[in-house]
Design an enzyme around this catalytic site. Structure first.
Site, PDB file in Angstrom:
ATOM      1  N   CYS B  92     -42.027  26.113  -9.989  1.00 25.89           N
ATOM      2  CA  CYS B  92     -42.341  25.437  -8.729  1.00 25.89           C
ATOM      3  C   CYS B  92     -42.692  23.973  -8.997  1.00 25.89           C
ATOM      4  CB  CYS B  92     -43.481  26.146  -8.009  1.00 25.89           C
ATOM      5  SG  CYS B  92     -44.029  25.299  -6.518  1.00 25.89           S
ATOM      6  N   CYS B 190     -49.147  32.280  -5.675  1.00 26.08           N
ATOM      7  CA  CYS B 190     -49.471  32.007  -4.283  1.00 26.08           C
ATOM      8  C   CYS B 190     -48.753  32.930  -3.314  1.00 26.08           C
ATOM      9  CB  CYS B 190     -49.191  30.544  -3.945  1.00 26.08           C
ATOM     10  SG  CYS B 190     -47.444  30.112  -3.901  1.00 26.08           S
TER      11      CYS B 190
END
Lengths: 389, 346
Positions: B92, B190
């Site tokens: 990410c 997340c």
């Protein structure tokens, strides 16, 4: 920093006269319009007065107007209300592929409830072809709903012609006029419509109030149940300040619409030709003439619309990339997609929607800051560089 | 700005230092997962917007759903299907935050992107390179997740929290008047708030893709059955059946679709091969060097010799065997506080 608001198709500033009109109904004239006593009667007078003004403006009778919480509720009421009241006759609905989501998603909901929906295609300008509609009609068709003018590109649909066909086939016809009202003439008889949705906050009225016109004799089921308000068609204590504001907004727009239409067309064309002169690889979306006077939708090839919006915002200029209700999604606009705009080009599209308070200086400011933004963004695009070489 | 205390405070610090700050929230896919802390994802937007309003900076929520889905979640799934254990945070950072978002930021005319990472960037004048260093708060140091950043990416990044401890960051958040000062820390991954990646995989992907197979010992003797290799990682103890002694997953064989288990001592190895190596303090590695190497985020970095095999491939020879060296995780090399570079364990 100069601030230029060019997003009037999302919402408009409430006219000071409208605000003034509304204020007493928050203060001394606070009565419930359904109450018998004097307090109620005073409120009722405001509601009735607004209803008359609105009815007259669109060529309707006062009893054909039902106030709603806005355009979305009016669309929901029209489509679900007609579908449920007429499902014994048939379960087929015709709409277009470029409607506002208030219509599209209501139709999708009804599909889940067992209705069949035909989504008519549009041509490169966003026009629905009445011939296509003719072909789509079958024995089961109970409702046709086509928007009057498109909110993203401004294309004005041949509503009168479609209405004639619907009438001939005895099919109920609804139009979403949220975006056209106050910008071009809206008359329910000239348009041959049985139902028409409208909203106050697009015409310098307050948010949270709208209306549905329902032609006398049209069978419809209410969406919201409760008291006997709005002749049993829409329960809930009347939003008196909102209704009074809507009435005032109509009163103002009635006197200004002709002049404003010319003014905004000129201003918009100044913006359009300025952009075309200063920036290459831009395309106009929608029809060049049969379009709302205030709306300009352009695609800037090789850049993302989102980046343009943010950059303009930081320069004080407010624009949109299509409907405000879909912002935040990176999907190219369903309207541009239906018009056959290539996805890569559609992604770089911006809607400028002008309003009465915009000036030539506003437009010149945009023409001053926009070219720089576009060239900075394009400098980062390998595709643009390749094209230039 | 995720809406968490770190990115919120980072914004506050930058404003105090005199930067012109624009707040960006990256909207990530709604994975149907409900997060208590509401850090990433849709729930965090409200907090982030609130912080931006409080700090008086412009704020935009940008949609990264599709990119995150394609670059991170797809990778996450693919790695498990390939008998590897992914590290989505590094991907990410490399592909979403410090690539797509950085590009977006440049498009806005910004000079840098700043994040709430606990790490530092310093420019080394003599070497003319941007150095990545550990955060001052060693407990929170996140340099491990940033090893794959290029010089170009580091040149345009700021980590305002690098010199602060987490508790000081919470204090600063309170000083800035931010409601999020006492918000709980976000979860490890997340998009999987409950940390149960196995449940996430089955909820999200076609169950038919997960092929059950055999559990064997190191000699190939069949000991039981497994649900699909994606549900196992090296060193795992649960879900492999009960035995007289504690057994662990020692290796995973994708071709044979088998899981090999064994005693804890079999988990220890002293060498690994790392690929797709990225160097930070140097252009390339010419000769073997001594360094500390970390094989997962919470691993205690250990002495090793790093030897080049090719431009992007190295051998890492530890002085002492390490427990559960896992394919798909990153190995990051340190010289004291400074990140030398790192690569992906194969």
């Amino acid at each position: 920093m100069r601030r230029v608001y060019l997003d009037h198709n999302a919402t408009t500033p409430t006219h000071p006269e409208v605000v003034k009109e509304m204020l007493p109904y928050f203060e001394e004239v606070f009565g419930n319009a359904s109450s018998i006593h004097l307090f109620g009667q005073q409120a009722r007078k405001a509601v009735d007065g607004a209803r008359e003004k609105l009815a007259e403006f669109i060529g309707a009778k006062p009893e054909e107007i039902v106030f709603t919480s806005g355009g979305t509720e009016a669309d929901n009421f029209a489509i679900k209300g007609i579908a449920y009241a007429n499902e014994s006759k048939g379960k087929h609905i015709i709409t277009s592929s470029i409607e506002h989501h208030a219509v599209l998603n209501t139709c999708k909901y009804l599909e889940k409830q067992g209705f069949q929906v035909t989504y008519l295609p549009v041509d490169e300008y966003g026009f629905v072809d009445p011939g296509d509609m003719m072909k789509a009609i079958n024995k089961e068709t109970i409702l046709i709903t086509i928007m009057h003018a498109n909110n993203e590109v401004g294309t004005i649909e041949p509503i009168s012609e479609i209405g004639k066909i619907a009438k001939g086939k005895e099919i109920i016809f609804h139009t979403d006029a949220v975006q056209s009202l106050g910008k071009i003439p809206v008359d329910v008889n000239e348009l041959n419509v049985d139902l028409l949705s409208l909203s106050a906050h697009k015409i310098y009225g307050p948010k949270g109030i709208g209306a549905l016109y329902i032609r006398k004799g049209t069978r419809i089921q209410p969406l919201i149940h409760g008291g006997h308000h709005e002749k049993n068609r829409r329960a809930g204590t009347e939003n008196v300040p909102g209704i009074a504001g809507l009435g005032k907004a109509i009163e103002i727009v009635k006197t200004s619409i002709d002049k404003e239409s010319i003014y905004l067309t000129d201003l918009r064309n100044r913006l359009c030709s300025g952009i075309s002169e200063k920036i290459d690889c831009v395309y106009l979306n929608g029809h060049s003439r049969k379009r709302l006077p205030n709306t300009l939708n352009m695609s800037f090839e090789f850049v993302e619309g989102e980046s343009i919006i943010l950059n303009l915002d930081m320069k004080g200029v407010a624009v949109a990339s299509g409907s405000a209700c879909t912002s935040g999604s990176l999907e190219p606009s369903h309207v541009l997609k239906a018009m056959g705009v290539a996805p890569a080009v559609a992604q770089g599209s911006i809607r400028f929607s002008l309003g009465k308070d915009n000036t030539e200086e506003d437009i010149d400011y945009v023409l001053e800051v926009l070219p720089e933004i576009i060239s900075r963004l394009r400098a980062m695009s390998p595709l643009y560089k390749r094209k230039k070489e | 700005m995720s809406g968490g205390v770190d990115s919120s405070t980072a914004a506050g610090i930058l404003i105090r230092q005199g930067y012109e700050v624009i707040g960006i929230n990256m909207r990530l896919p709604d994975t149907g997962e409900v997060s208590e802390s509401g850090c990433c994802g849709v729930a965090g937007i409200d907090d982030a917007r609130n912080v931006a309003q409080k700090l008086g900076i412009p704020f935009y929520a940008l949609n990264y759903e599709k990119e995150f889905e394609n670059e991170v979640i797809d990778y996450f799934y693919r790695e498990y299907m390939n008998a590897r254990t992914p590290n989505p945070c590094i991907i990410c950072n490399e592909k979403i935050k410090f690539r797509s978002l950085l590009k977006k930021a440049k498009g806005l005319g910004a000079d840098y992107i700043a994040t709430g990472h606990y790490a530092r960037i310093e420019y080394d004048n003599s070497n003319r390179r941007y150095l990545l260093k550990k955060g001052k708060d060693i407990e929170k140091d996140q340099s491990y997740f940033l090893f794959s950043l290029s010089q170009e990416q580091l040149a345009h990044s700021l980590f305002p929290l690098g010199n602060y401890t987490k508790s000081r960051v919470r204090e600063l958040a309170r000083e800035f008047g931010l409601k999020v000062h006492n918000k709980p820390a976000s979860q490890e991954i997340c998009f999987i708030p409950d940390n149960d990646y196995r449940r996430f995989l089955t909820a999200r992907f076609i169950t038919g893709k997960f092929k059950p197979g055999l559990i064997v010992d190191k000699n190939g003797r069949i000991l039981g059955k497994h649900r699909g290799i994606a549900f196992y990682t090296i060193g795992q103890r649960k879900g492999i059946g009960a035995y007289k002694k504690p057994f662990y997953v020692i290796s995973i064989n994708k071709e044979k679709n088998t899981i090999a288990i064994g005693e804890e001592k079999e988990l220890y190895q002293d060498t690994l091969i790392a690929e797709k190596v990225n160097w930070i303090d140097r252009k390339k590695l010419n000769d073997s060097i001594k360094a500390k190497a970390r094989i997962r985020y919470k691993h205690r970095e250990s002495d090793a010799v790093i030897s080049p095999l090719s431009d992007t491939k190295v051998k890492v020879q530890f002085n002492k065997p390490q427990r559960a060296i896992t394919s798909g995780q990153a190995v990051v090399f340190y010289d004291g506080d400074t990140v030398i570079g790192g690569g992906w364990i194969n």
